[in-house]
Enzyme design. Structure first.
Site, mmCIF file in Angstrom:
data_model
loop_
_atom_site.group_PDB
_atom_site.id
_atom_site.type_symbol
_atom_site.label_atom_id
_atom_site.label_comp_id
_atom_site.label_asym_id
_atom_site.label_seq_id
_atom_site.Cartn_x
_atom_site.Cartn_y
_atom_site.Cartn_z
ATOM 1 C CG ASP A 146 -1.740 1.226 1.131
ATOM 2 O OD1 ASP A 146 -1.539 2.122 0.443
ATOM 3 O OD2 ASP A 146 -2.815 1.307 2.301
ATOM 4 C CG HIS A 150 -5.006 12.412 10.876
ATOM 5 N ND1 HIS A 150 -5.339 13.444 10.315
ATOM 6 C CD2 HIS A 150 -3.952 12.297 10.352
ATOM 7 C CE1 HIS A 150 -4.321 14.179 9.696
ATOM 8 N NE2 HIS A 150 -3.368 13.320 9.769
ATOM 9 C CG ASP A 169 1.264 15.865 11.611
ATOM 10 O OD1 ASP A 169 1.987 14.811 11.852
ATOM 11 O OD2 ASP A 169 0.727 16.196 10.240
ATOM 12 C CG HIS A 222 -1.034 15.190 7.095
ATOM 13 N ND1 HIS A 222 0.135 14.876 7.560
ATOM 14 C CD2 HIS A 222 -1.289 15.093 5.627
ATOM 15 C CE1 HIS A 222 0.835 14.162 6.474
ATOM 16 N NE2 HIS A 222 -0.051 14.293 5.561
ATOM 17 C CG ASP A 265 3.699 15.419 9.034
ATOM 18 O OD1 ASP A 265 3.788 16.362 9.580
ATOM 19 O OD2 ASP A 265 2.770 14.421 8.599
ATOM 20 C CE1 TYR A 273 4.347 9.196 8.529
ATOM 21 C CE2 TYR A 273 3.777 11.214 7.743
ATOM 22 C CZ TYR A 273 3.579 10.173 8.684
ATOM 23 O OH TYR A 273 2.320 10.322 9.512
#
Ligand code: Q9C
Ligand code: ZN
Length: 732
Positions: free
Chosen positions: A20, A135, A172, A174, A328, A368
């Site tokens: 994935d 999240h 972060d 996101h 990130d 990451y």
């Protein structure tokens, strides 16, 4: 300074068992790489190591539904095919047989960290965890996240410790929509998130990630979203976001008055969260308004304005700061595509350390790029330990798109936060003297002007390695004139008794009559010795007392400029004039804080009145002093408290604490005669890395104070772009 580091190797067990491309970046090596780098840098050994524990199901239930917790518990026994099928029901999630265990350790690590900080076992700390959390929602996994570690920790802090107002800073890249949903109607938790948004094109592409999502009902104004609409945001953009959006809000006391009346729409009543302020860190008087002072809710009379308090009631000024610390958002990360370098995270941490008495808990989220992640983690730990932060690299000019975002979030939040009411102003006049662009280039090779915005991540990251270990052996030294004036000092602050060589002191003393007198001469010798220690890298910061503040400051400045400092930022309080024959060549930036008038005499010489309110003082620091300091990129800061400086001890402490940032921690504070020895003790503690004391009861900035700042911004924001809070009009 005790910094907790919470970790457990078993959190590396969960991994992706099938193909994935979306999920493969969330791998076990993220944790091992970060921990190894902390060990190599000698940082892990300086922390209080705590092994993560599992959160109990009751603790998970603070945020998640029992059905969802059971469902995740059930994944332990599933086959790979079943795990893959279940994962497919969520957006960007994978389950592994060890996911439940890891996710309980991750939440448990956050709980342990909060417990350590709120019981006083540690002052601050970092939990290195996976899976991440921000999240995840009440009944859903999302974006690699299973349980919402930070949200669980916040609820736990409120229930198990006497903490009410919590700030969650989500850096972060996101949007932590999970955290937003959990607290969106709750004014006791202020959630700030910046995130790559690209006008909604970037994952998770939610309408509610935009700047106009400010929270619901009583929680309005307590969700602060800063969407980045372009990639490539860097150090200047991140610093501007903290100085011009997050910190003004985090410090502010919310005034509820007629016209703000959210209660009219949500007739459930106004919750007064503060009855008696906790002794140490509150900035507000107990709510003086009878009906609210019991700490209970009240029901407004429909159509009546009388129940609305006209004086601050719900203050923000948090009691605990939690960081959703995803990296990130750092340079090199494939998800974020941003440009901020690892040392930026030391500066962001440093800025947050002045809140909540330094009670700061960082919990890992994303990140990451293993090298970028590891270095950023080291930078945060260094800052938590109190080490000086390496100076920021790259041009300190916010991007146009960043300023548009900052402008839009300030506009959306302005109804809720008075300090955001001041919008950008139009430039009024152009100044004489040279512009910051023409100033001399810095000493460090590869420093500001050499690293273009498009810097190669690998080059930036490797040059940073050296800085990790380049910390002066002595963090803080104090040089006092009179032995009678000895304050109480932290044990490892150095008492400097020695002086510079007689000839050196004599040479400088010729500059001014007043320096030849006995005590002034003796003080000068000590100041020179201390300053040389700072310039040579043996001492990071220092405080010296002197009976002749003005000429001593001049000598320190000239000595700094002739002994290695390319640029010196002078912050002069009280009766201290800029030496008239000092060259206006861009190597000295001189800011006076005193008097009545705000004036920019040149690009490098300005003065602003000392505001008479705490709100005005904070605005002065956040909107003027720090943007100038970070824009100038000095390699030495001189802070001088001259005659009639008018600063209260906590104000001086906050200023000194924040001025440790811009010049790699190199700060010399000169304290003139007449200041109490107590002040020297307070300053020594903050220069050493302790959190500054509370500013005391908060009072709103006066219109005069705000006007003075706006006037200066109008004059100065062309050369000093860090002052901007809005994109210049007419420029694309
Ligand atoms: N196709 C954290 O950083 N990427 N989660 C989705 C859409 C998911 C990130 C891409 C990124 C999740 C904690
Ligand atoms: Zn992320």
């Amino acid at each position: 300074m005790r910094t907790a580091l919470v970790y457990h190797e078993e959190m590396t067990a969960a991994r992706l068992l099938w193909d994935d491309p979306e999920c493969e970046i969330e791998r076990p090596e993220r944790l091992t790489a970060a921990v190894e780098r902390l060990q190599q840098g000698g940082l892990e050994q300086r922390c209080l190591r705590l092994a993560a524990r599992e959160a109990s199901e009751a603790e998970l239930g603070l945020v998640h539904s029992p059905e969802y917790v059971s469902l995740v518990r059930g994944t332990q026994a599933l086959s790979t095919e079943e795990l893959q099928a279940l994962s497919g029901q969520y957006d960007a999630v994978y389950f592994h047989p060890s996911t439940f265990h890891c996710a309980r350790l991750a939440a448990g690590a956050a709980l342990q960290l909060v417990d350590a900080v709120l019981t006083g076992t540690a002052h601050n700390g970092l939990a290195l965890v996976r899976p991440p959390g921000h999240h995840s929602q009440r009944a859903a996994a999302n974006g690699f996240c299973v349980f919402n570690n930070v949200a669980i920790a916040a609820r736990h802090a409120q229930q198990r410790h006497d903490v009410r107002r919590i700030l969650i800073v989500d850096w972060d890249i996101h949007h932590g929509q999970g955290i937003q949903y959990i607290f969106e109607d709750d004014p006791s938790v202020l959630y700030f998130s910046w995130h790559r948004y690209e006008h909604g094109r970037f994952w998770p592409s939610l309408r509610e990630s935009d700047a106009d999502a400010v929270g619901l009902g009583p929680g309005r104004g307590f969700t602060v979203n800063l969407p980045w609409n372009q990639v490539g945001m860097g150090n200047a953009d991140y610093m501007a976001a903290f100085l011009h959006v997050l910190l003004p809000v985090a410090f502010e006391v919310t005034a509820w008055g007629p016209g703000m009346g959210w209660w009219e729409e949500h007739g459930g009543g106004v919750l007064c969260l503060e009855s008696t302020p906790p002794p140490r860190w509150s900035r507000t008087e107990p709510c003086g308004w009878g009906a609210l002072s019991g700490g209970a809710s009240f029901t407004p009379v429909p159509g009546s304005l009388s129940p609305v308090p006209t004086w601050p009631c719900l203050q923000f000024d948090p009691e605990l700061v939690l960081i959703s610390a995803g990296f990130d958002s750092a340079i090199g990360d494939p998800e974020g595509q941003m440009q901020a370098t690892p040392e930026c995270f030391a500066h962001l941490t440093r800025l947050l350390q002045v809140l909540a008495g330094g009670r700061l808990c960082a919990v890992l989220e994303g990140g990451y790029h293993l090298e970028s992640l590891s270095q950023s983690v080291c930078m945060v730990v260094k800052a938590l330990l109190g080490d000086p932060a390496p100076p920021l690299s790259g041009p300190m000019v916010p991007r146009h798109s960043a300023l548009e975002s900052i402008q839009s979030v300030r506009a959306a939040q302005a109804p809720h936060w008075t300090s955001l009411g001041q919008q950008g102003s139009t430039p009024t006049l152009s100044l004489s003297a040279c512009s910051p662009e023409k100033r001399p280039s810095p000493v460090s090779p590869g420093g500001p002007k050499c690293q273009a915005a498009e810097a190669q991540p690998s080059a930036v990251l490797s040059s940073l390695l050296d800085q990790l270990s380049a910390t002066p052996p002595v963090r803080t030294a104090v040089a006092l004139t009179a032995p009678a004036a000895v304050p109480v000092l932290p044990p490892d602050v150095l008492r400097q008794e020695g002086s510079a060589p007689q000839e050196e002191t004599q040479a400088w003393a010729r500059l001014h009559e007043a320096l030849t007198q006995d005590t002034a001469f003796a003080a000068l010798g000590k100041v020179l010795r201390l300053l040389n220690g700072i310039l040579e890298g043996q001492v990071s910061s220092g405080i010296a007392t002197t009976p002749a503040a003005a000429p001593t400051l001049e000598v320190a400045l000239r000595q700094g400029l002739s002994h290695g400092a390319q640029r010196v930022f002078c912050v002069a309080l009280g009766q201290l004039d800029r030496p008239p024959d000092l060259a206006d060549d861009g190597r000295t930036l001189w800011l006076n804080i005193r008097g009545k008038e705000a004036a920019a005499r040149s690009t490098f010489h300005m003065s602003v009145p000392l505001p008479g309110t705490t709100g005005g003082f904070l605005s002065c620091i956040l909107a003027l002093v720090l943007p100038l300091a970070y824009g100038f990129q000095p390699d030495l800061v001189l802070l001088a408290l001259g005659p009639a400086h008018g600063l209260q001890d906590p104000q001086a402490a906050l200023l000194a604490a924040l001025l440790r940032g811009p010049a790699g921690g190199r700060v010399l504070v000169l304290v003139g005669q007449g200041s109490a020895r107590h002040l020297v003790g307070v300053l020594a503690r903050v220069l050493h890395g302790e959190p500054p004391p509370s500013l005391g009861p908060f009072s709103m900035a006066s219109p005069d104070d705000l006007q003075a700042l706006a006037h200066l911004r109008g004059q100065l924001e062309a050369p000093w772009e860090m002052l901007r809070v809005a994109a210049p009009s007419g420029v694309p």
